[in-house]
Design an enzyme around this catalytic site. Structure first.
Site, PDB file in Angstrom:
ATOM      1  N   GLY A   9      -5.824 100.400 -57.840  1.00  0.00           N
ATOM      2  CA  GLY A   9      -6.915 100.287 -56.864  1.00  0.00           C
ATOM      3  C   GLY A   9      -6.423  99.653 -55.578  1.00  0.00           C
ATOM      4  O   GLY A   9      -7.160  98.953 -54.877  1.00  0.00           O
ATOM      5  N   ALA A  10      -5.156  99.950 -55.254  1.00  0.00           N
ATOM      6  CA  ALA A  10      -4.481  99.236 -54.160  1.00  0.00           C
ATOM      7  C   ALA A  10      -5.082  99.516 -52.789  1.00  0.00           C
ATOM      8  O   ALA A  10      -4.909  98.723 -51.871  1.00  0.00           O
ATOM      9  CB  ALA A  10      -2.998  99.602 -54.167  1.00  0.00           C
ATOM     10  N   ARG A  69     -20.489  99.655 -60.537  1.00  0.00           N
ATOM     11  CA  ARG A  69     -21.804 100.069 -61.042  1.00  0.00           C
ATOM     12  C   ARG A  69     -22.647 100.579 -59.878  1.00  0.00           C
ATOM     13  O   ARG A  69     -22.727  99.944 -58.829  1.00  0.00           O
ATOM     14  CB  ARG A  69     -22.473  98.853 -61.671  1.00  0.00           C
ATOM     15  CG  ARG A  69     -23.712  99.178 -62.444  1.00  0.00           C
ATOM     16  CD  ARG A  69     -24.092  97.986 -63.293  1.00  0.00           C
ATOM     17  NE  ARG A  69     -25.200  98.292 -64.158  1.00  0.00           N
ATOM     18  CZ  ARG A  69     -25.536  97.539 -65.180  1.00  0.00           C
ATOM     19  NH1 ARG A  69     -24.858  96.449 -65.459  1.00  0.00           N
ATOM     20  NH2 ARG A  69     -26.572  97.850 -65.930  1.00  0.00           N
ATOM     21  N   ARG A  86     -25.361 100.042 -68.336  1.00  0.00           N
ATOM     22  CA  ARG A  86     -24.126  99.319 -68.656  1.00  0.00           C
ATOM     23  C   ARG A  86     -23.208 100.177 -69.533  1.00  0.00           C
ATOM     24  O   ARG A  86     -22.005 100.210 -69.347  1.00  0.00           O
ATOM     25  CB  ARG A  86     -24.489  98.018 -69.382  1.00  0.00           C
ATOM     26  CG  ARG A  86     -23.301  97.125 -69.630  1.00  0.00           C
ATOM     27  CD  ARG A  86     -23.678  95.918 -70.448  1.00  0.00           C
ATOM     28  NE  ARG A  86     -24.001  96.316 -71.813  1.00  0.00           N
ATOM     29  CZ  ARG A  86     -24.178  95.466 -72.820  1.00  0.00           C
ATOM     30  NH1 ARG A  86     -24.085  94.176 -72.601  1.00  0.00           N
ATOM     31  NH2 ARG A  86     -24.457  95.888 -74.021  1.00  0.00           N
ATOM     32  N   GLN A 134      -4.471 103.708 -68.979  1.00  0.00           N
ATOM     33  CA  GLN A 134      -3.630 102.692 -68.322  1.00  0.00           C
ATOM     34  C   GLN A 134      -2.950 101.794 -69.357  1.00  0.00           C
ATOM     35  O   GLN A 134      -1.770 101.466 -69.224  1.00  0.00           O
ATOM     36  CB  GLN A 134      -4.450 101.860 -67.327  1.00  0.00           C
ATOM     37  CG  GLN A 134      -4.795 102.653 -66.063  1.00  0.00           C
ATOM     38  CD  GLN A 134      -5.482 101.841 -64.987  1.00  0.00           C
ATOM     39  OE1 GLN A 134      -5.774 100.657 -65.169  1.00  0.00           O
ATOM     40  NE2 GLN A 134      -5.761 102.458 -63.850  1.00  0.00           N
ATOM     41  N   GLY A 183     -10.771  94.529 -62.486  1.00  0.00           N
ATOM     42  CA  GLY A 183     -11.823  95.547 -62.382  1.00  0.00           C
ATOM     43  C   GLY A 183     -12.904  95.344 -63.431  1.00  0.00           C
ATOM     44  O   GLY A 183     -12.610  95.149 -64.615  1.00  0.00           O
ATOM     45  N   ASP A 225     -14.824  82.637 -60.876  1.00  0.00           N
ATOM     46  CA  ASP A 225     -15.980  81.838 -61.308  1.00  0.00           C
ATOM     47  C   ASP A 225     -15.614  80.358 -61.378  1.00  0.00           C
ATOM     48  O   ASP A 225     -16.397  79.492 -60.987  1.00  0.00           O
ATOM     49  CB  ASP A 225     -16.472  82.338 -62.672  1.00  0.00           C
ATOM     50  CG  ASP A 225     -16.721  83.836 -62.662  1.00  0.00           C
ATOM     51  OD1 ASP A 225     -17.514  84.283 -61.829  1.00  0.00           O
ATOM     52  OD2 ASP A 225     -16.100  84.558 -63.466  1.00  0.00           O
ATOM     53  N   HIS A 232     -17.088  87.467 -67.834  1.00  0.00           N
ATOM     54  CA  HIS A 232     -17.246  87.423 -66.377  1.00  0.00           C
ATOM     55  C   HIS A 232     -18.470  88.266 -66.042  1.00  0.00           C
ATOM     56  O   HIS A 232     -18.376  89.457 -65.729  1.00  0.00           O
ATOM     57  CB  HIS A 232     -16.004  87.969 -65.666  1.00  0.00           C
ATOM     58  CG  HIS A 232     -16.260  88.251 -64.207  1.00  0.00           C
ATOM     59  ND1 HIS A 232     -16.450  87.256 -63.277  1.00  0.00           N
ATOM     60  CD2 HIS A 232     -16.395  89.409 -63.525  1.00  0.00           C
ATOM     61  CE1 HIS A 232     -16.691  87.799 -62.097  1.00  0.00           C
ATOM     62  NE2 HIS A 232     -16.663  89.097 -62.223  1.00  0.00           N
TER      63      HIS A 232
HETATM   64  P1  NAX Z   1     -13.194  99.028 -54.129  1.00  0.00           P
HETATM   65  O1  NAX Z   1     -14.209 100.063 -54.532  1.00  0.00           O
HETATM   66  O2  NAX Z   1     -13.080  98.621 -52.701  1.00  0.00           O
HETATM   67  O3  NAX Z   1     -11.748  99.517 -54.585  1.00  0.00           O
HETATM   68  C1  NAX Z   1     -11.489 100.039 -55.838  1.00  0.00           C
HETATM   69  C2  NAX Z   1     -10.307 100.949 -55.698  1.00  0.00           C
HETATM   70  O4  NAX Z   1      -9.951 101.392 -56.997  1.00  0.00           O
HETATM   71  C3  NAX Z   1     -10.574 102.200 -54.862  1.00  0.00           C
HETATM   72  O5  NAX Z   1      -9.610 102.321 -53.834  1.00  0.00           O
HETATM   73  C4  NAX Z   1     -10.479 103.336 -55.870  1.00  0.00           C
HETATM   74  O6  NAX Z   1      -9.908 104.520 -55.303  1.00  0.00           O
HETATM   75  C5  NAX Z   1      -9.548 102.719 -56.901  1.00  0.00           C
HETATM   76  N1  NAX Z   1      -9.601 103.339 -58.217  1.00  0.00           N
HETATM   77  C6  NAX Z   1     -10.680 103.861 -58.864  1.00  0.00           C
HETATM   78  N2  NAX Z   1     -10.299 104.395 -60.040  1.00  0.00           N
HETATM   79  C7  NAX Z   1      -8.971 104.193 -60.147  1.00  0.00           C
HETATM   80  C8  NAX Z   1      -8.004 104.538 -61.124  1.00  0.00           C
HETATM   81  N3  NAX Z   1      -8.340 105.210 -62.220  1.00  0.00           N
HETATM   82  N4  NAX Z   1      -6.712 104.178 -60.906  1.00  0.00           N
HETATM   83  C9  NAX Z   1      -6.354 103.530 -59.791  1.00  0.00           C
HETATM   84  N5  NAX Z   1      -7.235 103.203 -58.806  1.00  0.00           N
HETATM   85  C10 NAX Z   1      -8.514 103.526 -58.990  1.00  0.00           C
HETATM   86  O7  NAX Z   1     -13.468  97.794 -55.082  1.00  0.00           O
HETATM   87  P2  NAX Z   1     -12.979  96.267 -54.909  1.00  0.00           P
HETATM   88  O8  NAX Z   1     -13.965  95.537 -54.089  1.00  0.00           O
HETATM   89  O9  NAX Z   1     -11.560  96.253 -54.516  1.00  0.00           O
HETATM   90  O10 NAX Z   1     -13.179  95.752 -56.401  1.00  0.00           O
HETATM   91  C11 NAX Z   1     -12.367  96.226 -57.456  1.00  0.00           C
HETATM   92  C12 NAX Z   1     -12.925  95.783 -58.786  1.00  0.00           C
HETATM   93  O11 NAX Z   1     -12.893  94.376 -58.883  1.00  0.00           O
HETATM   94  C13 NAX Z   1     -14.384  96.196 -59.032  1.00  0.00           C
HETATM   95  O12 NAX Z   1     -14.507  96.662 -60.361  1.00  0.00           O
HETATM   96  C14 NAX Z   1     -15.123  94.887 -58.905  1.00  0.00           C
HETATM   97  O13 NAX Z   1     -16.322  94.893 -59.649  1.00  0.00           O
HETATM   98  C15 NAX Z   1     -14.113  93.932 -59.473  1.00  0.00           C
HETATM   99  N6  NAX Z   1     -14.312  92.516 -59.177  1.00  0.00           N
HETATM  100  C16 NAX Z   1     -13.993  91.629 -60.148  1.00  0.00           C
HETATM  101  C17 NAX Z   1     -14.117  90.274 -59.967  1.00  0.00           C
HETATM  102  C18 NAX Z   1     -13.769  89.324 -61.047  1.00  0.00           C
HETATM  103  O14 NAX Z   1     -13.986  88.124 -60.845  1.00  0.00           O
HETATM  104  N7  NAX Z   1     -13.243  89.713 -62.202  1.00  0.00           N
HETATM  105  C19 NAX Z   1     -14.638  89.715 -58.686  1.00  0.00           C
HETATM  106  C20 NAX Z   1     -14.539  90.666 -57.550  1.00  0.00           C
HETATM  107  C21 NAX Z   1     -14.843  92.101 -57.887  1.00  0.00           C
HETATM  108  O15 NAX Z   1     -16.232  92.273 -57.931  1.00  0.00           O
END
Ligand code: NAX
Length: 331
Positions: free
Chosen positions: A15-16, A96, A102, A116, A134, A163, A191
């Site tokens: 998701g870079a 989501r 969910r 992965q 993610g 958190d 989380h």
């Molecule tokens: P974005 O939607 O900006 O970026 C996600 C990226 O992942 C996109 O560029 C997309 O093309 C890519 N992607 C999707 N499927 C993929 C796959 N199969 N292989 C590789 N890349 C893929 O989201 P972002 O704001 O960067 O957040 C990423 C994730 O972090 C989300 O699931 C979000 O909910 C989660 N978070 C987790 C947190 C935690 O504390 N654990 C906090 C922050 C964030 O909410």
């Protein structure tokens, strides 16, 4: 300082091209994870539609001329992405959307994290550590781990550190102290909105938090709610979900894994339960963790009052429900 003689660490970020990636990659390349003497290669895994945006991010990385950045590999192929990875940060996932149950979210993300996990088992370095960011990160981590039985269970982490950091700042502000005065803050469980930020075992300047902040209604009410709903508050204010703070917490999480924990302190990570504190074995559960830099343990012997025990029971129930929802994706 010579960086050319040290073998670079291979760091994979999925998701870079996303929001978190945009904050994370530059910090990794500047040495925030392994320090100023350790070069890294960034292995950037994205899906095809995001490859163009990723090209732009790579141009910016190039334009920083980071002396520690020994190479960049951008790919949508899983085995290339995880090839030789010493660290894998699984950030990319599908968020989501309105109307999504969910269960739908879990199964869509299962479709991402199962392959992965399998690719990590096939292609990563033998010392790989995996941090899942993610969402839903605990259960995504469980899915990936269960599909990579060759990689020891203690190498898999789900991110609860954001958190922890949020909770520490709320306590510091309330007590009128600097955030560095707050220690021993564990996030128990998932989380998600059921997480339990354990104020009773946390300390401020070495004293139990409830001795310093005597307003127990605030601790059991507004404090927990603020931490649990902080993500939503940021979306409301910024129009976008938290990204820089999430990237920061991802680096904090791995720094905590690779370095010894300060004497007497602990940190929060979602790890594979071995049944500690009565949590069913195998759940990827947020616990207080102490690391030696090479290995880590769940901090033993903490006690919970009835309020805390009930909170931990609820978050455990939620994780059990998530595990049941993705049962067909588990090995
Ligand atoms: P974005 O939607 O900006 O970026 C996600 C990226 O992942 C996109 O560029 C997309 O093309 C890519 N992607 C999707 N499927 C993929 C796959 N199969 N292989 C590789 N890349 C893929 O989201 P972002 O704001 O960067 O957040 C990423 C994730 O972090 C989300 O699931 C979000 O909910 C989660 N978070 C987790 C947190 C935690 O504390 N654990 C906090 C922050 C964030 O909410």
């Amino acid at each position: 300082m010579s960086t050319t003689k040290t073998t670079p660490k291979q760091v994979t970020v999925t998701g870079a091209a996303g929001q978190i990636g945009y904050s994370l990659l530059f910090r990794l390349a500047s040495g925030a994870l392994f320090g100023p003497d350790q070069p890294i290669v960034l292995r950037l895994l994205e899906i095809e539609p995001a490859m163009k945006a990723l090209e732009g991010v790579i141009m910016e990385l190039d334009d920083c001329a980071f002396p520690l950045l020994a190479g960049i590999e951008a790919t949508s192929d899983l085995d290339t992405g995880f090839s030789g990875a010493n660290v894998a940060m699984l950030v990319g996932s599908v968020p989501r959307k309105a109307g999504m149950e969910r269960k739908d979210l879990l199964s869509i993300n299962g479709g991402i994290f199962k392959p992965q996990g399998q690719a990590i088992a096939r292609s990563a370095a033998s010392d790989v550590r995996v941090l899942v960011v993610g969402n839903p990160c605990n259960t995504n981590c469980l899915i990936a781990r269960s599909n990579a039985p060759e990689v020891p269970a203690e190498r898999w982490f789900a991110m609860t550190r954001l958190d922890e950091n949020r909770a520490k700042t709320q306590l510091a502000k309330r007590a009128g102290v600097e955030v560095a005065a707050v220690s021993n803050l564990a996030i128990w469980g998932n989380h998600s909105a059921t997480q339990f930020p354990d104020f009773a075992n946390a300390r401020i300047e070495g004293r139990p938090v409830p001795e310093v902040i005597t307003d127990s209604a605030w601790l059991t009410g507004a404090f927990i709610e603020t931490v649990q709903k902080r993500g939503a508050a940021i979306i409301e204010a910024r129009g976008l979900s938290s990204a820089a703070s999430a990237a920061n917490a991802a680096i904090d999480s791995l720094v905590s894994v690779f370095n010894p924990t300060a004497e007497g302190d602990w940190t929060s990570l979602g790890v594979a339960s071995k049944g500690e504190y009565g949590v069913p074995e195998g759940l990827q559960f947020g616990y207080p963790i102490r690391s030696t830099g090479d290995s880590w343990e769940v901090v033993p012997g903490l006690t919970h009052d009835e309020f805390a025990a009930e909170r931990i029971r609820l978050t455990t129930e939620e994780l059990l429900g998530e595990r049941a929802d993705v049962a067909e994706l588990l090995n």
